[in-house]
Scaffold this active site. Sequence first.
Site, PDB file in Angstrom:
ATOM      1  N   HIS A 125     -55.511 -44.676 -58.803  1.00 58.87           N
ATOM      2  CA  HIS A 125     -56.452 -43.752 -58.180  1.00 58.87           C
ATOM      3  C   HIS A 125     -55.749 -42.804 -57.214  1.00 58.87           C
ATOM      4  O   HIS A 125     -56.118 -41.641 -57.090  1.00 58.87           O
ATOM      5  CB  HIS A 125     -57.551 -44.543 -57.461  1.00 58.87           C
ATOM      6  CG  HIS A 125     -58.649 -44.961 -58.384  1.00 58.87           C
ATOM      7  ND1 HIS A 125     -59.427 -46.072 -58.197  1.00 58.87           N
ATOM      8  CD2 HIS A 125     -59.087 -44.396 -59.525  1.00 58.87           C
ATOM      9  CE1 HIS A 125     -60.304 -46.166 -59.183  1.00 58.87           C
ATOM     10  NE2 HIS A 125     -60.112 -45.166 -60.002  1.00 58.87           N
TER      11      HIS A 125
ATOM     12  N   GLU B  95     -50.561 -28.448 -84.579  1.00 53.44           N
ATOM     13  CA  GLU B  95     -50.422 -29.679 -83.785  1.00 53.44           C
ATOM     14  C   GLU B  95     -49.731 -30.770 -84.580  1.00 53.44           C
ATOM     15  O   GLU B  95     -49.396 -31.813 -84.040  1.00 53.44           O
ATOM     16  CB  GLU B  95     -51.804 -30.191 -83.361  1.00 53.44           C
ATOM     17  CG  GLU B  95     -52.517 -29.257 -82.404  1.00 53.44           C
ATOM     18  CD  GLU B  95     -53.928 -29.722 -82.109  1.00 53.44           C
ATOM     19  OE1 GLU B  95     -54.178 -30.206 -81.006  1.00 53.44           O
ATOM     20  OE2 GLU B  95     -54.790 -29.586 -83.003  1.00 53.44           O
TER      21      GLU B  95
ATOM     22  N   ASP C 186     -50.311 -32.330 -78.659  1.00 53.20           N
ATOM     23  CA  ASP C 186     -50.310 -33.178 -79.850  1.00 53.20           C
ATOM     24  C   ASP C 186     -49.038 -32.996 -80.659  1.00 53.20           C
ATOM     25  O   ASP C 186     -48.492 -33.963 -81.190  1.00 53.20           O
ATOM     26  CB  ASP C 186     -51.548 -32.890 -80.713  1.00 53.20           C
ATOM     27  CG  ASP C 186     -52.735 -33.693 -80.231  1.00 53.20           C
ATOM     28  OD1 ASP C 186     -52.560 -34.914 -80.026  1.00 53.20           O
ATOM     29  OD2 ASP C 186     -53.811 -33.123 -80.021  1.00 53.20           O
TER      30      ASP C 186
ATOM     31  N   CYS D 132     -51.244 -22.969 -76.819  1.00 50.83           N
ATOM     32  CA  CYS D 132     -52.356 -23.317 -75.939  1.00 50.83           C
ATOM     33  C   CYS D 132     -52.218 -24.739 -75.403  1.00 50.83           C
ATOM     34  O   CYS D 132     -53.072 -25.231 -74.691  1.00 50.83           O
ATOM     35  CB  CYS D 132     -53.700 -23.162 -76.666  1.00 50.83           C
ATOM     36  SG  CYS D 132     -53.844 -24.215 -78.123  1.00 50.83           S
TER      37      CYS D 132
HETATM   38  C1  PEP Z   1     -52.806 -29.742 -77.725  1.00 49.77           C
HETATM   39  O1  PEP Z   1     -52.770 -30.746 -78.462  1.00 49.77           O
HETATM   40  O2  PEP Z   1     -51.787 -29.206 -77.243  1.00 49.77           O
HETATM   41  C2  PEP Z   1     -54.103 -29.156 -77.371  1.00 49.77           C
HETATM   42  C3  PEP Z   1     -54.174 -27.992 -76.765  1.00 49.77           C
HETATM   43  O3  PEP Z   1     -55.206 -29.886 -77.662  1.00 49.77           O
HETATM   44  P1  PEP Z   1     -55.719 -31.127 -76.766  1.00 49.77           P
HETATM   45  O4  PEP Z   1     -54.759 -31.294 -75.622  1.00 49.77           O
HETATM   46  O5  PEP Z   1     -57.086 -30.791 -76.341  1.00 49.77           O
HETATM   47  O6  PEP Z   1     -55.641 -32.244 -77.752  1.00 49.77           O
HETATM   48 MG    MG Z   2     -54.648 -31.387 -79.454  1.00 47.25          MG
END
Ligand code: PEP
Ligand code: MG
Length: 849
Positions: free
Chosen positions: A470, A707, A731, A778
């Site tokens: 925490h 991914e 991912d 992203c």
């Molecule tokens: C990622 O896998 O980089 C991604 C942007 O998706 P999430 O983190 O929501 O799985």
């Molecule tokens: Mg992802």
Amino acid sequence: MIHKPQQAAKVLGNKPMSLIITSPLRGWATTLDSVPDPVFAQRMMGDGVAIQPLGDTVVAPFDGEVVTLHDAGHAISLRSAEGAEILIHVGLDTVMLKGEGFTPLVAIGDTVSRGDPLIRFDLDAVALAATSLITPVIVTNAETFAISRRTVDCAIGACEALMTLVPVQAETRRRSDDGTVVEQAVTLSLPHGIHARPAARIGETARAFEAEVHLLNGDKRGDARSTVALLALGTGFGDEVVVQARGGDAEAALAAIVALLATDMGEGAPAATSITTPVPASAGQVLRAGQIGGVIASPGLAMGPAARLQQAEIAVARDGSGPAGERAALLAARGDVRGQIAKRADSADGSVAAVMHAHLALIDDPELLAGAEKRIAEGRSAGFAWRGAVHDQVDAIRATGNAHLIERIDDLIDIERQLLSTLTNTPLGSNAIPAGAIVVAEDLLPSQLVTLAAAKPAGICLARGGPTSHVAILCAGMGLPALVAVGDALDAVADGAPLLLDAEMGHLTVAPSPADSEAFTARLAKRDARREAARAAARDACQTGDGTRIEIFANIGTVEDALLAAAQGAEGSGLVRSEFLFLDRETAPSEDEQQAAYQGIANALLGKPVIIRLLDIGGDKPAAYIPIAQEENPALGQRGIRVALARPDLLETQLRAILRVEPVGQCKIMIPMVASIDELRQVRALVDRLRGEMGIATPIEVGVMVETPAAAMTADLLAAEADFLSIGTNDLTQYVLAMDRGNPAVAAGVDAMHPAVLRMIGETCRLATARGRWVGVCGGLASDPAALPILVGLGVTELSAVPGFVAEAKQIVRGLTLIEARAHAELALQCKSAAEIRALARAFEETRR
Ligand code: PEP
Ligand code: MG
């Protein structure tokens, strides 16, 4: 007849066997409560789901055998190979039709496969003649199977997942010789065993009965009403626990708790591996003399003198002045502490408030109270009794050896100290922490952190603690750089010693050389100056020093995020995590609700591009109403677009909601977890069909997330048909490195700056740009200042970062030229490790002062 299945208690490895019941009809799935017949609504025949049919053919919900088929053709029951028995009762009072309108397609004793037609009926004629068409689908042998997941309040197609059943092993139910105790063994389906959240649900269920209920795990025994006692059982996925109930309604209490324990309580699939000791983030980095490695709990940089936290020792007398007085003192102190915590919770934001609520539950925990009461009755003082009760539980939790549970011990110690401080009138004695100091301590309790944060320390460095404690969560929420698990070496750090806390690289420098201090000061100054300049130019467009346009977008989940992103100068959203609309609720959001949410985001971004990622459920993001079978490897199973394509009802609803956002075309569609071009084609075909149905002529861009290594390596094939590609580095990293992104045991290695991941990104850009498609990032790497020059150099032209980093990302890009970024990226691809690449990135940053 009660059928005792041969295989009901069979386990697969150490995992309880589960069975998916698919829908026997196309229609609308709803709870039995909405069936206007008490026999079904009150579960007299068993639990289940009801379907308001839209189709006219009942199909087999699993592979099995036809056990009964009513002469009137309106009701059929089947038994699966595993022994689950299901009754499908088409409509209400349909027995009166005496077979009129029903055509049975099978006979008793027939063997059927999932999806085989069983009964065809005249939808219109039956609808007119029957009280209702609603069709209950009932599990009739609830004593052997419990429903662990069900689909309700949404459209469902025939053969789509309706319920997941798990065996409840009723044959293990026993009664003691004197008849006072009933007990039953149950194999836990909870992916992380009984941790705080399931413990709270078990406690809530147990409190509804008069009976005393205990859970036993081996030789450990805990009161079902006590969170701490349940934690101390140290259970894990697949463990067999025994539930014991004693008292008036013992049978009912036992059945309720067993039924609950047989389910996954909406916790999703099990983690791939158990948690072990965290690996220091310094693994792989070379520490110099005077540097100590630690685990990054909250990223950032801090420089300042060490401020050792003095923990006031609270002395308590062993013996009390009589049980009545001690009891009253404990009661009063609990009341005071409860009031103080509630006040803090009221004035706190999300993560602090959540921790405070956890503490409120502990102050009234029955196991702690019973432990204290026992000692008070033996003549001990209230303080001594409370301390003893807390430490019994601490020892029990520690004995479980479960790192995840052990991190929760802090909360117990916190409650112990708060109560003793009030009881003995001893100030909790955080010595004054000077503003700008780095707090150094063996460990820190959540309430101490909340209190000392007011003094505005520069950072936190703890010998113990874990990255998911925490305290770690609170530090990250406060933007306070923190290292934890630094170890005994921290003992040697004297109060007032000058420190450099590098919670970007994962180490602490003690008494740094003038040169080190100077370099660190320069980094800090540079960071501050960059932030300042970034703020000033936040709204300007972004291009490199030599004129290459790089779009800086933001990742968002809500309208609030979108407003923040717009204020930070985001040029759009490169990732709307639409699953936030779908998580933590009982049913899927409707088309209207989704449309309103997406329209709100589009409005907040004032016409700028909004890339909505289609529902990304599964793996670490479970939704109770989207049943997914227990999986050996959830990260490699039903995730992202695989789930959406298996649930066209959900997908179509979401696509319609997106297509309704105005102006048409502002919202683009992005597909998560793509592994093959066929997934893109299916979504594209659906979008085009819906556009046709909705009369939308404007083309809608459809892009894919990269991914999986498969998507990266076939970026050219995807680019031939996708409008854009966006790399999800979170991912992609876990799949390239084969390291679970949620497993603390490998957390230190999950670094997207690993050369293998960067090479995948470079290859994706090369393959996709040759086809004229842009590539964005992203994932988390787009919010890592050290990574941006490399990403730009590799050919990424859109970066979608966390909203708070947008302005800074723009500023970093403005300080680059494409030529030098390319050269830098080339060098990065030749490095041998993430640590080497991070050192290279640091050197690159230094040259840009
Ligand atoms: C990622 O896998 O980089 C991604 C942007 O998706 P999430 O983190 O929501 O799985
Ligand atoms: Mg992802």
